[in-house]
Design a protein around this motif. Structure first.
Motif, short mmCIF file in Angstrom:
data_model
loop_
_atom_site.label_atom_id
_atom_site.label_comp_id
_atom_site.label_asym_id
_atom_site.label_seq_id
_atom_site.Cartn_x
_atom_site.Cartn_y
_atom_site.Cartn_z
N MET A 284 0.84 -1.21 0.00
CA MET A 284 0.00 0.00 0.00
C MET A 284 0.87 1.25 0.00
SD MET A 284 -3.02 1.34 0.16
CE MET A 284 -3.18 2.47 1.57
N HIS A 285 0.65 2.10 -1.00
CA HIS A 285 1.36 3.38 -1.02
C HIS A 285 0.39 4.47 -0.61
CE1 HIS A 285 4.70 1.51 -2.82
NE2 HIS A 285 4.17 1.35 -4.01
N THR A 286 0.89 5.39 0.19
CA THR A 286 0.08 6.57 0.47
C THR A 286 0.40 7.60 -0.60
OG1 THR A 286 0.11 6.11 2.81
CG2 THR A 286 -0.42 8.36 2.16
N ARG A 287 -0.59 7.88 -1.45
CA ARG A 287 -0.35 8.84 -2.54
C ARG A 287 -0.86 10.21 -2.16
NH1 ARG A 287 1.64 7.44 -7.04
NH2 ARG A 287 1.12 9.46 -7.89
N PHE A 288 -0.27 11.22 -2.77
CA PHE A 288 -0.71 12.60 -2.52
C PHE A 288 -1.42 13.11 -3.78
CE2 PHE A 288 2.16 11.74 0.80
CZ PHE A 288 1.73 12.52 1.87
N PRO A 289 -2.25 14.14 -3.61
CA PRO A 289 -3.00 14.62 -4.78
C PRO A 289 -2.08 15.12 -5.89
CG PRO A 289 -3.82 15.62 -2.72
CD PRO A 289 -2.58 14.85 -2.37
N ASP A 290 -2.53 15.01 -7.13
CA ASP A 290 -1.76 15.54 -8.25
C ASP A 290 -1.47 17.02 -8.00
OD1 ASP A 290 -1.87 13.14 -9.48
OD2 ASP A 290 -3.49 13.68 -10.88
N GLY A 291 -0.27 17.43 -8.37
CA GLY A 291 0.08 18.84 -8.22
C GLY A 291 0.52 19.22 -6.82
N PHE A 292 0.60 18.24 -5.93
CA PHE A 292 1.06 18.53 -4.57
C PHE A 292 2.47 19.13 -4.65
CE2 PHE A 292 2.51 17.50 -0.24
CZ PHE A 292 1.38 17.83 0.50
N ARG A 293 2.72 20.18 -3.84
CA ARG A 293 4.03 20.83 -3.86
C ARG A 293 4.98 20.16 -2.89
NH1 ARG A 293 0.61 23.37 -6.54
NH2 ARG A 293 1.00 25.47 -7.38
N TRP A 294 6.14 19.74 -3.41
CA TRP A 294 7.18 19.13 -2.58
C TRP A 294 8.38 20.05 -2.56
CZ3 TRP A 294 5.80 15.29 0.37
CH2 TRP A 294 4.76 14.42 -0.03
N GLY A 295 8.72 20.55 -1.39
CA GLY A 295 9.82 21.50 -1.34
C GLY A 295 10.67 21.37 -0.09
N THR A 296 11.65 22.27 -0.02
CA THR A 296 12.39 22.50 1.22
C THR A 296 12.29 23.99 1.50
OG1 THR A 296 14.36 22.57 -0.17
CG2 THR A 296 14.03 20.57 1.15
N ALA A 297 12.51 24.36 2.76
CA ALA A 297 12.37 25.77 3.15
C ALA A 297 13.69 26.28 3.72
CB ALA A 297 11.26 25.91 4.19
N THR A 298 13.97 27.56 3.41
CA THR A 298 15.16 28.24 3.95
C THR A 298 14.77 29.69 4.23
OG1 THR A 298 15.86 28.96 1.75
CG2 THR A 298 16.80 26.89 2.55
N SER A 299 15.64 30.41 4.93
CA SER A 299 15.46 31.87 5.01
C SER A 299 16.78 32.54 4.66
CB SER A 299 14.99 32.30 6.39
OG SER A 299 16.09 32.54 7.25
N ALA A 300 16.67 33.75 4.12
CA ALA A 300 17.83 34.44 3.56
C ALA A 300 18.97 34.55 4.57
CB ALA A 300 17.41 35.82 3.07
N TYR A 301 18.67 35.09 5.75
CA TYR A 301 19.77 35.34 6.69
C TYR A 301 20.47 34.04 7.06
CZ TYR A 301 22.61 37.71 10.08
OH TYR A 301 23.69 38.23 10.73
N GLN A 302 19.73 32.95 7.11
CA GLN A 302 20.30 31.69 7.55
C GLN A 302 21.17 31.00 6.49
OE1 GLN A 302 16.18 30.61 9.18
NE2 GLN A 302 17.50 29.49 10.58
N VAL A 303 20.99 31.40 5.22
CA VAL A 303 21.75 30.71 4.17
C VAL A 303 22.63 31.61 3.29
CG1 VAL A 303 20.10 28.79 3.99
CG2 VAL A 303 19.84 30.77 2.48
N GLU A 304 22.32 32.90 3.19
CA GLU A 304 23.03 33.71 2.17
C GLU A 304 24.47 34.02 2.54
OE1 GLU A 304 20.68 37.22 1.56
OE2 GLU A 304 19.24 36.17 0.29
N GLY A 305 24.71 34.36 3.81
CA GLY A 305 26.05 34.77 4.24
C GLY A 305 26.26 36.27 4.09
N ASN A 306 27.04 36.82 5.03
CA ASN A 306 27.45 38.23 4.98
C ASN A 306 26.32 39.23 4.77
OD1 ASN A 306 30.21 37.84 5.50
ND2 ASN A 306 30.52 37.17 3.38
N ASN A 307 25.24 39.07 5.51
CA ASN A 307 24.17 40.07 5.42
C ASN A 307 24.46 41.22 6.38
OD1 ASN A 307 22.27 39.51 3.38
ND2 ASN A 307 21.61 37.70 4.50
#
Ligand code: FCB
Length: 421
Positions: free
Chosen positions: A1-24
């Motif tokens: 049994m696979h648990t499927r998600f609806p078509d078009g479901f968004r799969w992502g990762t999240a970041t924020s600028a200060y935490q990843v950009e450097g030298n702000n």
């Protein structure tokens, strides 16, 4: 049994600028993190994940994981380092990054305020400065127009309640105040700034989708039979979870002390709810803690804890908050969910268990449209510095070498199949 998600479901990762950009360097956090004692172990963000120069390296990782979506934020302090002076080169770099995502088939969700402010805004009083609402709306309007064909999916403010409690009650975020009156004023300003930014975006892009990312967590009484625990838990539940979102529906901000403030311009300024979910809180009433609203956090004796006791792993809480957030009648996106787990012994099951709760919520009729795991690579975790490792990829901030944790493979499979393996 696979648990499927609806078509078009968004799969992502999240970041924020200060935490990843450097030298702000023009951000209020830059000064803050360089003050002694502010950040654990004296850590510094420095180059962070070096996104300002090389974000595309991580976009390649996203695309190798089959992500079709990504959440990121922009630094107001880069785009407007001095009042009214716009940095065209910074704008160009953001456009290049957004195009880089589009070229890889990844839909960007852009946060306009993820905790930080330009230092010049902080110098004028930050969230207590009368001019912040107009200044934030002007910055928003300009950035949205500059990136129009690339983005139509926006978050105005990230976790506004948690941010302002950290900044104005706990003294842990700049400006480091501990003043309840200041908190209430700042909350009201934040709601008004959100509303002004919402309008600025829709003026430029009538079809845009605009929301807020809210930190939601079940607040439960430590002792369900204690009327005081129950009363306190209900009160904190209102403040932490619903006070801000309710104001965008009703135009009334009902503050921590029950004080009501009118914010009529906020009515109807929400197209979706972003849900950041990490853990639950159990609260006991404790007379010895007046400074903490008489609350003492408590945890079950068998709680499974992530690194450094950051939080209890509690997937059921995600189902609870999604069901409760249905009250707004709007699409829901899980805009953050993750845990600090350097050796990745909890994360694979954490991901699967939380996604199962989302699948259950969808079955129950909750309109959940996407999931953004926090985070892609280890990054600068605010006052915890580099001590907490939230990445699907481990990062050595000195060499910038990325190493996949087992969870990266698992998450990539889930994104590829649109289903749980
Ligand atoms: C959330 C913040 C995010 C990150 C994660 C771990 O509350 O929005 O920036 O710090 O926690």
């Amino acid at each position: 049994m696979h648990t499927r998600f609806p078509d078009g479901f968004r799969w992502g990762t999240a970041t924020s600028a200060y935490q990843v950009e450097g030298n702000n360097t023009a951000s209020d956090w830059w000064l803050w993190e360089h003050e002694p004692g502010r950040i654990r172990n004296g850590d510094r963000s420095s180059l962070a994940c070096d996104w300002w120069r090389h974000a595309e390296r991580d976009f390649d990782l996203m695309s190798a994981m089959h992500q079709n979506a990504a959440r990121l934020s922009v630094e107001w302090s880069r785009l407007e380092p001095h009042p009214g002076r716009w940095d065209e080169a910074a704008e160009g770099r953001y456009r290049e990054m957004l195009r880089g995502l589009r070229d890889r088939g990844i839909e960007p969700l852009v946060t306009l305020n993820h905790f930080t402010l330009p230092q010049w805004v902080a110098d004028r009083g930050g969230w207590l400065w009368d001019g912040i609402i107009a200044a934030f709306a002007a910055f928003t309007s300009r950035f949205v127009r500059a990136t129009a064909p690339l983005v139509d999916f926006w978050i105005t403010v990230n976790e506004p309640v948690g941010l302002l409690i950290s900044a104005y009650i706990l003294g842990q975020f700049p400006p480091g105040r501990t003043n309840p009156v200041a908190l209430v004023r700042a909350l009201r300003a934040s709601v008004r700034a959100h509303a002004a930014a919402y309008r600025a975006i829709h003026d430029a892009q009538p079809a845009a989708r605009v929301g807020v990312a809210a930190y939601l967590r079940p607040v439960q009484p430590a002792e369900p039979r204690s009327p005081l625990d129950r009363w306190l838990a209900a009160r904190l539940d209102h403040v932490i979870n619903w006070m801000y979102l309710d104001a965008l529906k009703t135009g009334r901000l009902v503050g921590p002390s029950g004080l009501r403030m009118r914010v009529p311009e906020a009515v109807g300024t929400l197209d979706f709810v972003g849900v950041n979910y990490y853990t639950r809180t159990r609260i006991a009433f404790d007379l010895r803690r007046p400074g903490n609203l008489f609350a003492r956090a408590d945890r079950p004796y068998d709680a499974e804890m992530s690194d450094a006791d950051y939080g209890e792993v509690f997937p059921d809480g995600l189902l609870t908050v999604l069901r409760e957030a249905r009250r707004y009648g709007l699409p829901l996106y899980v805009t953050e969910n993750g845990l600090p787990d350097a050796d990745d012994d909890l994360r694979p099951r954490f991901i699967t268990e939380h996604l199962l709760r989302i699948a259950r919520a969808i079955e129950d009729g909750c309109p959940v449209r996407g999931y953004y795991h926090w985070s892609l690579v280890d990054n600068f975790e605010w006052t915890d510095g580099w001590s907490l490792r939230f990445g699907l990829y481990a990062l050595d901030p000195v060499t910038q070498v990325r190493t996949p944790r087992p969870s990266a493979g698992l998450y990539g499979e889930i994104c590829r199949r649109n289903a749980l393996p």
